[in-house]
Design a protein around this motif. Sequence first.
Motif, short mmCIF file in Angstrom:
data_model
loop_
_atom_site.label_atom_id
_atom_site.label_comp_id
_atom_site.label_asym_id
_atom_site.label_seq_id
_atom_site.Cartn_x
_atom_site.Cartn_y
_atom_site.Cartn_z
N GLU A 19 41.30 84.64 46.78
CA GLU A 19 40.50 83.43 46.53
C GLU A 19 40.10 82.74 47.83
OE1 GLU A 19 38.28 81.77 44.00
OE2 GLU A 19 39.67 83.29 43.31
N LYS A 22 37.35 85.42 49.96
CA LYS A 22 36.22 86.14 49.34
C LYS A 22 34.98 86.10 50.23
CE LYS A 22 37.18 85.85 44.42
NZ LYS A 22 36.74 85.30 43.13
N MET A 93 29.56 92.88 46.62
CA MET A 93 29.89 92.54 45.22
C MET A 93 31.39 92.73 44.95
SD MET A 93 26.55 93.94 43.18
CE MET A 93 27.28 93.61 41.59
N ASN A 94 31.97 93.79 45.49
CA ASN A 94 33.42 93.98 45.34
C ASN A 94 34.18 92.81 45.94
OD1 ASN A 94 33.47 96.41 43.95
ND2 ASN A 94 33.55 97.66 45.80
N VAL A 96 33.12 89.69 46.62
CA VAL A 96 32.87 88.43 45.90
C VAL A 96 33.62 88.40 44.58
CG1 VAL A 96 31.04 87.12 44.72
CG2 VAL A 96 30.67 87.99 47.02
N ASN A 97 33.76 89.55 43.95
CA ASN A 97 34.48 89.63 42.67
C ASN A 97 35.98 89.82 42.84
OD1 ASN A 97 32.22 89.28 40.98
ND2 ASN A 97 31.63 91.40 41.34
N GLY A 98 36.47 89.82 44.09
CA GLY A 98 37.90 89.90 44.34
C GLY A 98 38.50 91.27 44.15
N ARG A 99 37.71 92.30 44.26
CA ARG A 99 38.20 93.68 44.08
C ARG A 99 38.37 94.37 45.43
NH1 ARG A 99 34.05 93.87 39.81
NH2 ARG A 99 32.79 94.93 41.35
#
Length: 113
Positions: A19, A22, A93-94, A96-99
């Motif tokens: 969090e 990111k 995208m990974n 930003v999505n926390g992956r």
Amino acid sequence: MHTPNPNLPDPQADPRDIEENKTIGALAYLLFFLPLLAARNSRFAMYHANQGLLLLLALVAGNIVLGIIPLIGWLLIPLLNLVCFVYLILGVMNAVNGRMNPLPFMPNIDILK
């Protein structure tokens, strides 16, 4: 789709770390060294910095190799650049999505620790 290798541990980071970092993780695909300066102790940010560096190295090496090959290589350079741009979007995208998913077909090499 990425299938995890049963011989390697699945990379995970602390939810708080994800969090807090990111944005830095996403920016690592544009400036791979940013997490080295701003979030050196973040496993999440350093993972994406490593992925960003691998992408940059693949792009540079691919452009050099294809630039040497006459005609066919020169025609493939725009395709390589487009693929790298798509990988950049996937990586952002990974992050930003926390992956912490590796980019498709990229080697599992830890350059940055």
